[in-house]
Design a protein around this motif. Structure first.
Motif, PDB file in Angstrom:
ATOM      1  N   ASP A  22     -64.180  11.355  37.628  1.00 44.98           N
ATOM      2  CA  ASP A  22     -65.430  11.435  36.872  1.00 44.98           C
ATOM      3  C   ASP A  22     -66.005  10.026  36.785  1.00 44.98           C
ATOM      4  O   ASP A  22     -65.543   9.118  37.497  1.00 44.98           O
ATOM      5  N   ALA A  62     -58.398   6.650  25.852  1.00 40.57           N
ATOM      6  CA  ALA A  62     -58.507   7.960  25.196  1.00 40.57           C
ATOM      7  C   ALA A  62     -59.031   8.991  26.182  1.00 40.57           C
ATOM      8  O   ALA A  62     -58.550  10.129  26.226  1.00 40.57           O
ATOM      9  N   HIS A  63     -59.997   8.578  26.974  1.00 39.27           N
ATOM     10  CA  HIS A  63     -60.558   9.498  27.968  1.00 39.27           C
ATOM     11  C   HIS A  63     -59.494   9.911  28.989  1.00 39.27           C
ATOM     12  O   HIS A  63     -59.407  11.086  29.359  1.00 39.27           O
ATOM     13  N   PHE A  65     -56.315  10.143  28.517  1.00 38.15           N
ATOM     14  CA  PHE A  65     -55.401  11.115  27.904  1.00 38.15           C
ATOM     15  C   PHE A  65     -56.091  12.445  27.627  1.00 38.15           C
ATOM     16  O   PHE A  65     -55.412  13.462  27.472  1.00 38.15           O
ATOM     17  N   GLN A  66     -57.410  12.440  27.628  1.00 36.90           N
ATOM     18  CA  GLN A  66     -58.153  13.691  27.505  1.00 36.90           C
ATOM     19  C   GLN A  66     -58.135  14.455  28.831  1.00 36.90           C
ATOM     20  O   GLN A  66     -58.063  15.680  28.832  1.00 36.90           O
ATOM     21  N   VAL A  67     -58.193  13.728  29.951  1.00 36.63           N
ATOM     22  CA  VAL A  67     -58.242  14.421  31.248  1.00 36.63           C
ATOM     23  C   VAL A  67     -56.848  14.747  31.796  1.00 36.63           C
ATOM     24  O   VAL A  67     -56.717  15.628  32.648  1.00 36.63           O
ATOM     25  N   PRO A  69     -54.335  16.485  30.535  1.00 40.40           N
ATOM     26  CA  PRO A  69     -53.998  17.914  30.462  1.00 40.40           C
ATOM     27  C   PRO A  69     -54.754  18.758  31.485  1.00 40.40           C
ATOM     28  O   PRO A  69     -54.213  19.735  32.014  1.00 40.40           O
ATOM     29  N   THR A  70     -55.979  18.382  31.789  1.00 39.75           N
ATOM     30  CA  THR A  70     -56.756  19.097  32.812  1.00 39.75           C
ATOM     31  C   THR A  70     -56.094  18.947  34.180  1.00 39.75           C
ATOM     32  O   THR A  70     -55.945  19.915  34.925  1.00 39.75           O
TER      33      THR A  70
END
Ligand code: AMP
Length: 113
Positions: A22, A62-63, A65-67, A69-70
């Motif tokens: 991204d 943070a971003h 660690f947000q992606v 799981p995806t």
């Protein structure tokens, strides 16, 4: 950061097997996998490692660690996975561009060090 290997991968100057991208991050397969699934997630902005994370540049962490799981779901890591970041010589960091290893696809060794 023209001499940084991972900056060259981001720029497309060195090929990689991309699994996610991204505007802020890139994830690609590790060239020397230590597990059936071994992916590296890196910020597009150069940060040399965990010890260089600051209040000013940490939003991308943070971003990431947000992606994660995806990416793990995309890779079918339903039985779990490990996230590792080596920082500095004692940890064996070989590429000085912040990266998080995602390891999975088998029962991983439980030793931490
Ligand atoms: P570290 O040792 O924690 O700094 O992790 C660096 C990782 O980058 C290692 O697991 C290497 O196998 C991996 N690596 C080095 N060069 C490449 C490359 N061109 N493409 C993909 N992974 C790479």
């Amino acid at each position: 950061m023209s001499e940084c290997l991972f900056c060259k991968i981001i720029a497309g100057d060195i090929p990689s097997t991309k699994v996610y991208e991204d505007e802020l991050v890139l994830a690609f397969r590790d060239i020397a996998p230590q597990a059936p699934t071994h992916i590296l997630v890196i910020p597009k902005a150069h940060i040399s490692g965990v010890s260089a994370i600051t209040k000013e540049n940490s939003a991308v962490v943070a971003h990431i660690f947000q992606v994660i799981p995806t990416i793990a779901a995309q890779e079918g890591l339903t039985n779990g996975f490990r996230v590792v970041s080596n920082c500095g010589d004692h940890a064996g960091q070989t590429v000085h561009h912040l990266h998080f290893h995602i390891l999975g696809g088998k029962q991983l060794n439980l030793e931490m060090a």
